[in-house]
Scaffold this motif. Structure first.
Motif, PDB file in Angstrom:
ATOM      1  N   SER A 140       0.826  -1.207   0.000  1.00  0.00           N
ATOM      2  CA  SER A 140       0.000   0.000   0.000  1.00  0.00           C
ATOM      3  C   SER A 140       0.861   1.259   0.000  1.00  0.00           C
ATOM      4  O   SER A 140       2.009   1.252   0.456  1.00  0.00           O
ATOM      5  N   LEU A 141       0.271   2.346  -0.508  1.00  0.00           N
ATOM      6  CA  LEU A 141       0.895   3.654  -0.414  1.00  0.00           C
ATOM      7  C   LEU A 141       0.420   4.291   0.882  1.00  0.00           C
ATOM      8  O   LEU A 141      -0.776   4.524   1.072  1.00  0.00           O
ATOM      9  N   LEU A 142       1.363   4.578   1.795  1.00  0.00           N
ATOM     10  CA  LEU A 142       1.024   5.010   3.136  1.00  0.00           C
ATOM     11  C   LEU A 142       1.516   6.434   3.394  1.00  0.00           C
ATOM     12  O   LEU A 142       2.517   6.873   2.832  1.00  0.00           O
ATOM     13  N   VAL A 143       0.803   7.128   4.288  1.00  0.00           N
ATOM     14  CA  VAL A 143       1.174   8.473   4.713  1.00  0.00           C
ATOM     15  C   VAL A 143       1.203   8.499   6.233  1.00  0.00           C
ATOM     16  O   VAL A 143       0.280   8.001   6.892  1.00  0.00           O
ATOM     17  N   GLY A 144       2.256   9.079   6.795  1.00  0.00           N
ATOM     18  CA  GLY A 144       2.363   9.272   8.241  1.00  0.00           C
ATOM     19  C   GLY A 144       3.013  10.608   8.527  1.00  0.00           C
ATOM     20  O   GLY A 144       3.296  11.379   7.607  1.00  0.00           O
ATOM     21  N   GLY A 145       3.265  10.901   9.805  1.00  0.00           N
ATOM     22  CA  GLY A 145       3.877  12.173  10.160  1.00  0.00           C
ATOM     23  C   GLY A 145       4.732  12.065  11.402  1.00  0.00           C
ATOM     24  O   GLY A 145       4.481  11.225  12.285  1.00  0.00           O
ATOM     25  N   SER A 146       5.777  12.918  11.483  1.00  0.00           N
ATOM     26  CA  SER A 146       6.636  12.968  12.656  1.00  0.00           C
ATOM     27  C   SER A 146       7.414  14.277  12.637  1.00  0.00           C
ATOM     28  O   SER A 146       7.099  15.177  11.853  1.00  0.00           O
ATOM     29  N   ASN A 147       8.461  14.374  13.471  1.00  0.00           N
ATOM     30  CA  ASN A 147       9.300  15.570  13.504  1.00  0.00           C
ATOM     31  C   ASN A 147      10.702  15.329  12.962  1.00  0.00           C
ATOM     32  O   ASN A 147      11.551  16.217  13.036  1.00  0.00           O
ATOM     33  N   ASN A 148      10.958  14.150  12.422  1.00  0.00           N
ATOM     34  CA  ASN A 148      12.302  13.830  11.953  1.00  0.00           C
ATOM     35  C   ASN A 148      12.275  13.090  10.628  1.00  0.00           C
ATOM     36  O   ASN A 148      11.324  12.359  10.327  1.00  0.00           O
ATOM     37  N   SER A 149      13.337  13.288   9.837  1.00  0.00           N
ATOM     38  CA  SER A 149      13.514  12.553   8.594  1.00  0.00           C
ATOM     39  C   SER A 149      14.888  11.906   8.597  1.00  0.00           C
ATOM     40  O   SER A 149      15.876  12.549   8.980  1.00  0.00           O
ATOM     41  N   ASN A 150      14.954  10.633   8.178  1.00  0.00           N
ATOM     42  CA  ASN A 150      16.255   9.994   8.038  1.00  0.00           C
ATOM     43  C   ASN A 150      16.689   9.940   6.574  1.00  0.00           C
ATOM     44  O   ASN A 150      17.604   9.214   6.211  1.00  0.00           O
ATOM     45  N   PHE A 151      15.991  10.730   5.723  1.00  0.00           N
ATOM     46  CA  PHE A 151      16.345  10.894   4.307  1.00  0.00           C
ATOM     47  C   PHE A 151      16.268   9.585   3.535  1.00  0.00           C
ATOM     48  O   PHE A 151      17.018   9.367   2.590  1.00  0.00           O
ATOM     49  N   ALA A 152      15.361   8.724   3.936  1.00  0.00           N
ATOM     50  CA  ALA A 152      15.132   7.460   3.242  1.00  0.00           C
ATOM     51  C   ALA A 152      13.668   7.075   3.411  1.00  0.00           C
ATOM     52  O   ALA A 152      13.013   7.473   4.377  1.00  0.00           O
ATOM     53  N   THR A 153      13.164   6.295   2.469  1.00  0.00           N
ATOM     54  CA  THR A 153      11.768   5.887   2.509  1.00  0.00           C
ATOM     55  C   THR A 153      11.495   5.036   3.744  1.00  0.00           C
ATOM     56  O   THR A 153      12.129   4.000   3.954  1.00  0.00           O
ATOM     57  N   ARG A 154      10.545   5.481   4.552  1.00  0.00           N
ATOM     58  CA  ARG A 154      10.220   4.730   5.759  1.00  0.00           C
ATOM     59  C   ARG A 154       9.381   3.502   5.408  1.00  0.00           C
ATOM     60  O   ARG A 154       8.415   3.587   4.660  1.00  0.00           O
ATOM     61  N   GLN A 155       9.782   2.381   5.980  1.00  0.00           N
ATOM     62  CA  GLN A 155       9.062   1.135   5.758  1.00  0.00           C
ATOM     63  C   GLN A 155       8.391   0.640   7.034  1.00  0.00           C
ATOM     64  O   GLN A 155       8.071  -0.545   7.149  1.00  0.00           O
ATOM     65  N   ASP A 156       8.150   1.562   7.975  1.00  0.00           N
ATOM     66  CA  ASP A 156       7.504   1.184   9.230  1.00  0.00           C
ATOM     67  C   ASP A 156       6.219   1.969   9.471  1.00  0.00           C
ATOM     68  O   ASP A 156       5.673   1.937  10.583  1.00  0.00           O
ATOM     69  N   LEU A 157       5.730   2.674   8.451  1.00  0.00           N
ATOM     70  CA  LEU A 157       4.553   3.507   8.674  1.00  0.00           C
ATOM     71  C   LEU A 157       3.343   2.681   9.089  1.00  0.00           C
ATOM     72  O   LEU A 157       2.480   3.154   9.839  1.00  0.00           O
ATOM     73  N   ASP A 158       3.267   1.447   8.612  1.00  0.00           N
ATOM     74  CA  ASP A 158       2.127   0.597   8.957  1.00  0.00           C
ATOM     75  C   ASP A 158       2.158   0.142  10.407  1.00  0.00           C
ATOM     76  O   ASP A 158       1.176  -0.422  10.908  1.00  0.00           O
ATOM     77  N   THR A 159       3.265   0.401  11.126  1.00  0.00           N
ATOM     78  CA  THR A 159       3.342   0.036  12.545  1.00  0.00           C
ATOM     79  C   THR A 159       3.023   1.221  13.457  1.00  0.00           C
ATOM     80  O   THR A 159       2.952   1.042  14.677  1.00  0.00           O
TER      81      THR A 159
END
Length: 251
Positions: A140-159
């Motif tokens: 799935s194409l997922l959207v989430g939010g936080s205050n930090n970026s590690n400059f890579a595609t997050r693969q934990d948004l579903d958690t």
């Protein structure tokens, strides 16, 4: 009758003053109809293309923007300072951009998009970041939010406890709403679909961001990275201020 008119007039004037106090002003609006001014690409390109390019109609008007080429190095996405940084808090403000989301992007594809708050000292205060990822485990194409970026595609948004599954390809508005919540900065990261319905909200706040001691106004809008096989299509990059906390009559 005279008493009724006097009361009615007082209520009307109060209403007009309140409306004026919360007057909204669009101070930055880049719709790519004319150029790409005030936007920058770090090791990338920000281009202006005609509606229909690549089979995608612009969200509005006859042109939109693209953030080009696969980008893998940290900090290589598009960036804007809007109409300039602000170190003074004047009230609620909104930053928004329309982005075309494609549910068929390759697995592992995605991007992060941040709007930052400026500090009252004129320095960076905090980032507020949307994460978008085509999840490799769910597809799935997922959207989430936080205050930090590690400059890579997050693969934990579903958690995460709060995330959104994009149901179909199309234009979505990524809106940041900055506001005073009892003397403390709060930011709503709102995702709005093509029917103007808010389908996802992530609210971020911390006691470290006190108004006006610590928090000023807006800083930048920044795609901290983009990792796609093609270009990312964007439109209507805007900043809208209100003066809802200024004294009556102030501009």
């Amino acid at each position: 009758m005279k008493r009724f008119l006097a009361v009615f007039t007082a209520v009307l004037l109060t209403s007009l003053v309140a409306t004026n106090a919360a007057h909204a002003i669009v101070t930055f609006n880049q719709g790519f109809e004319v150029d790409t001014s005030d936007t920058f690409g770090f090791n990338s390109t920000v281009s202006r293309v005609a509606s229909g390019t690549g089979g995608i109609a612009s969200k509005t008007g006859s042109f939109h923007g693209t953030i080009g080429d696969p980008l893998t190095a940290p900090g290589t996405g598009a960036f804007t300072r809007f109409d300039g940084y602000r170190d003074t808090w004047t009230g609620t403000y909104f930053a928004s951009i329309d982005v075309y989301l494609d549910t068929t992007w390759a697995l592992g594809s995605g991007f992060d998009y941040s709007v930052a708050s400026n500090g009252s000292d004129g320095l960076h205060q905090r980032d507020f970041i949307f994460h978008v990822a085509r999840d490799t485990s769910t597809g799935s194409l997922l959207v989430g939010g936080s205050n930090n970026s590690n400059f890579a595609t997050r693969q934990d948004l579903d958690t995460l406890s709060n995330f959104f599954i994009v149901p179909s390809s199309g234009w979505y508005t990524f809106q940041h709403r900055f506001y005073n919540n009892g003397g403390q900065l709060a930011v709503d990261l709102n995702l709005i679909d093509g029917s103007n319905t808010t389908v996802f909200t992530e609210t971020r706040t911390t006691a470290l961001d006190q108004i006006p001691a610590d928090v000023g106004g807006n800083r930048y809008g920044w795609f901290t990275f983009v990792n796609l096989e093609g270009d990312l299509n964007v439109d209507n990059w805007t900043l809208e201020l209100t003066n809802d906390e200024l004294p009556t009559g102030a501009v």
